[in-house]
Scaffold this motif. Structure first.
Motif, PDB file in Angstrom:
ATOM      1  N   ALA A  95      -5.356   6.936  -1.515  1.00 33.17           N
ATOM      2  CA  ALA A  95      -4.146   6.131  -1.492  1.00 33.17           C
ATOM      3  C   ALA A  95      -3.226   6.563  -0.349  1.00 33.17           C
ATOM      4  CB  ALA A  95      -3.414   6.252  -2.835  1.00 33.17           C
ATOM      5  N   GLU A  96      -3.118   7.860  -0.104  1.00 34.28           N
ATOM      6  CA  GLU A  96      -2.197   8.376   0.909  1.00 34.28           C
ATOM      7  C   GLU A  96      -2.624   8.004   2.328  1.00 34.28           C
ATOM      8  OE1 GLU A  96      -0.483  12.383  -1.299  1.00 34.28           O
ATOM      9  OE2 GLU A  96      -2.300  12.517  -0.082  1.00 34.28           O
ATOM     10  N   PHE A  97      -3.928   7.936   2.577  1.00 36.57           N
ATOM     11  CA  PHE A  97      -4.408   7.576   3.914  1.00 36.57           C
ATOM     12  C   PHE A  97      -3.814   6.258   4.397  1.00 36.57           C
ATOM     13  CE2 PHE A  97      -8.760   9.973   4.147  1.00 36.57           C
ATOM     14  CZ  PHE A  97      -8.056  11.163   4.383  1.00 36.57           C
ATOM     15  N   ARG A  98      -3.477   5.388   3.450  1.00 40.37           N
ATOM     16  CA  ARG A  98      -3.054   4.044   3.817  1.00 40.37           C
ATOM     17  C   ARG A  98      -1.545   3.934   4.080  1.00 40.37           C
ATOM     18  NH1 ARG A  98      -7.847   3.939   1.626  1.00 40.37           N
ATOM     19  NH2 ARG A  98      -9.266   2.190   2.051  1.00 40.37           N
ATOM     20  N   PHE A  99      -0.829   5.024   3.851  1.00 43.00           N
ATOM     21  CA  PHE A  99       0.596   4.950   4.200  1.00 43.00           C
ATOM     22  C   PHE A  99       1.092   6.173   4.959  1.00 43.00           C
ATOM     23  CE2 PHE A  99       0.753   6.809  -0.116  1.00 43.00           C
ATOM     24  CZ  PHE A  99       1.625   7.877   0.044  1.00 43.00           C
ATOM     25  N   LYS A 100       0.216   7.151   5.242  1.00 45.46           N
ATOM     26  CA  LYS A 100       0.661   8.310   6.005  1.00 45.46           C
ATOM     27  C   LYS A 100       0.217   8.157   7.450  1.00 45.46           C
ATOM     28  CE  LYS A 100       1.253  11.917   2.567  1.00 45.46           C
ATOM     29  NZ  LYS A 100       0.811  13.256   2.099  1.00 45.46           N
ATOM     30  N   ALA A 132       0.825  -1.207   0.000  1.00 46.95           N
ATOM     31  CA  ALA A 132       0.000   0.000   0.000  1.00 46.95           C
ATOM     32  C   ALA A 132       0.858   1.254   0.000  1.00 46.95           C
ATOM     33  CB  ALA A 132      -0.922   0.001   1.220  1.00 46.95           C
ATOM     34  N   ALA A 133       2.018   1.185   0.684  1.00 44.07           N
ATOM     35  CA  ALA A 133       2.917   2.340   0.696  1.00 44.07           C
ATOM     36  C   ALA A 133       3.604   2.515  -0.659  1.00 44.07           C
ATOM     37  CB  ALA A 133       3.956   2.172   1.802  1.00 44.07           C
ATOM     38  N   THR A 134       4.076   1.420  -1.208  1.00 46.50           N
ATOM     39  CA  THR A 134       4.782   1.489  -2.501  1.00 46.50           C
ATOM     40  C   THR A 134       3.836   1.915  -3.624  1.00 46.50           C
ATOM     41  OG1 THR A 134       6.257  -0.284  -1.780  1.00 46.50           O
ATOM     42  CG2 THR A 134       6.175   0.188  -4.139  1.00 46.50           C
ATOM     43  N   LEU A 135       2.724   1.210  -3.736  1.00 49.07           N
ATOM     44  CA  LEU A 135       1.772   1.514  -4.806  1.00 49.07           C
ATOM     45  C   LEU A 135       1.057   2.839  -4.556  1.00 49.07           C
ATOM     46  CD1 LEU A 135       0.156  -2.020  -5.332  1.00 49.07           C
ATOM     47  CD2 LEU A 135       1.994  -0.962  -6.641  1.00 49.07           C
ATOM     48  N   GLY A 136       0.813   3.155  -3.282  1.00 49.39           N
ATOM     49  CA  GLY A 136       0.103   4.382  -2.940  1.00 49.39           C
ATOM     50  C   GLY A 136       0.836   5.621  -3.423  1.00 49.39           C
ATOM     51  N   ARG A 137       2.158   5.649  -3.273  1.00 51.84           N
ATOM     52  CA  ARG A 137       2.928   6.812  -3.735  1.00 51.84           C
ATOM     53  C   ARG A 137       2.829   6.969  -5.258  1.00 51.84           C
ATOM     54  NH1 ARG A 137       5.770   5.066   0.816  1.00 51.84           N
ATOM     55  NH2 ARG A 137       6.221   6.781   2.272  1.00 51.84           N
ATOM     56  N   ILE A 138       2.869   5.840  -5.965  1.00 49.93           N
ATOM     57  CA  ILE A 138       2.739   5.897  -7.432  1.00 49.93           C
ATOM     58  C   ILE A 138       1.347   6.400  -7.818  1.00 49.93           C
ATOM     59  CG2 ILE A 138       2.714   4.506  -9.545  1.00 49.93           C
ATOM     60  CD1 ILE A 138       4.640   2.561  -8.110  1.00 49.93           C
TER      61      ILE A 138
END
Length: 437
Positions: free
Chosen positions: A432-437, A409-415
């Motif tokens: 997407a950002e909610f899942r890694f910030k 989720a962090a890797t794909l979320g940034r993309i």
């Protein structure tokens, strides 16, 4: 009986224009038929069973108190199978067995099991394949009966795992074809209704009080059926819009010309709009085929239909060589392609567009129509350039599987966030950002 068939030569300066004139076919864009089909569909959508009964009385001269009274009980289908002459019942069963065997192999080989894989960060990606819930099969009735169409449409649906198969078949004046009913029994059709035309397509697409709506409609029909299928596409899936039957024969001149003449007849006898074309580099052999046509035609029960088909839409084409024959075949993109030549597999390697290929002089197209095993529902009118035979895959759908790990989720979320901001879709990015910030 001597016919005046079109003879073309690929070396002629205007050959391309002549060939396109042979291939030209208006696939029934008749505005009056389209309007009539639209009106029928609208009435069926609005009035359901009542409209179906009215049109069945009007077009097929069959009156019934309810659509339920037009359903053929399973017991009647089974009785039709039992009552067939043993030799015909055996032929129907063997054909069904071969069609089923081929499609079971097709299901195994064409990715019907789905797949999944795990990435290094634990993310799981894949595809799930599931059968359609309910399909409708249209079987033509009236002038001719086609039990082979029942097998070719119903068996791959059953092999795919479709939960319910509903068949519609018109029965003008109430005449039911026992062979069609027997084929429905062998193929495992669940329900059969004696209705046809655009009203049957509407009933399958929209549903009525008696007939449940289906997810896909397959099977050939007349111009009204084709127009109706075009109009309901999007509400339901359809297989294709079938045009007149076609055969293209590539022959090197080594096959008995009587065989080739009869192969051309085998499609021409379907109807006056069917198309039969021969490509051959041997001018003397083409003349021999013409002689065979004149010799054999008088003994054909459907000789008038064959004669009109061959005269109006047939062609005998002299080509430079077999390589050019294959190039022309790719342009034609025929429903049925026979390569009746030595080294037929070698020439088949050069074919890119064909609904079905019959290789070698013993592979008559007629075998494919009935019992070879592969499906005889094929793309026509040059649509083999982009479509395929009916198969198990037409009765399945595919769902993507995406199970993202926390690390993923962090890797794909940034993309995803970067691309979403670029598109101006902030909610996408923040989701997407909610899942890694």
């Amino acid at each position: 009986m001597s016919l005046s068939l079109r003879n073309l030569d690929s070396t002629a300066p205007d050959f391309a224009r002549q060939l396109d004139a042979v291939l030209a076919f208006d696939a029934g864009d008749d505005a009056a038929i389209d309007r009539a089909a639209a009106d029928i569909l609208a009435q069926v959508k609005l009035h359901g069973d009542a409209a179906v009964l009215d049109y069945t009385r009007q077009f097929d001269r069959v009156s019934a108190s309810s659509v339920g009274a037009l359903e053929i009980p399973v017991a009647e289908m089974q009785a039709a199978l039992r009552n067939l002459a043993p030799v015909r019942r055996d032929a129907l069963q063997k054909a069904a067995d071969r069609v089923r065997s081929f499609h079971e192999r097709q299901k195994k080989e064409c990715g019907s099991a789905g797949f999944s894989y795990i990435e290094a960060d634990g993310t799981v990606l894949g595809q799930k394949v599931t059968p359609l819930d309910r399909v409708g099969i249209y079987v033509p009735g009236g002038k001719a009966a086609y039990p082979s169409s029942v097998l070719m449409n119903a068996i791959p649906a059953r092999v795919a795992g479709v939960h319910e198969i509903i068949m519609v078949v018109p029965t003008p004046d109430g005449v039911r074809n026992e062979l069609v009913l027997a084929a429905a029994a062998i193929a495992g059709v669940d329900r059969v209704f004696t209705i046809g035309g655009a009203q049957a397509v509407g009933a399958l697409a929209y549903g009525t009080a008696t007939i449940s709506p289906v997810d896909k409609i397959v099977g050939p029909g007349n111009a009204w059926v084709a127009a109706a299928k075009r109009r309901v596409f999007g509400i339901v899936g359809i297989d294709m819009i079938a045009g007149p039957s076609e055969i293209l024969v590539i022959c090197d001149g080594s096959t008995d010309p009587d065989w080739i003449a009869m192969d051309l007849f085998s499609q021409a006898e379907h109807d006056e709009l069917a198309q039969s074309i021969l490509l051959c580099p041997d001018a003397a052999y083409i003349r021999a085929v013409e002689a065979s046509i004149d010799k054999l035609l008088p003994e054909m029960p459907r000789r008038d239909v064959i004669a009109k088909s061959l005269t109006d839409r047939g062609a005998l084409i002299k080509v430079r060589d077999m390589t050019e024959a294959c190039e022309i075949a790719n342009h034609i993109a025929a429903e049925h392609l026979e390569i009746s030549a030595a080294g037929s597999s070698q020439w088949a390697e050069q074919i890119r567009h064909a609904g079905a290929m019959f290789l070698g002089r013993f592979s008559s197209e007629a075998l494919g129509d009935y019992c070879a095993g592969p499906n005889h529902v094929l793309p026509t009118s040059r649509t083999a350039r982009f479509s395929s035979p009916l198969g198990v895959y037409d009765f399945q759908k595919r769902s993507s599987i995406i199970q993202v790990s926390q690390t993923g989720a962090a890797t794909l979320g940034r993309i995803a966030a970067e691309l979403a901001y670029g598109e101006g879709l902030q909610a996408h990015a923040r989701s997407a950002e909610f899942r890694f910030k």
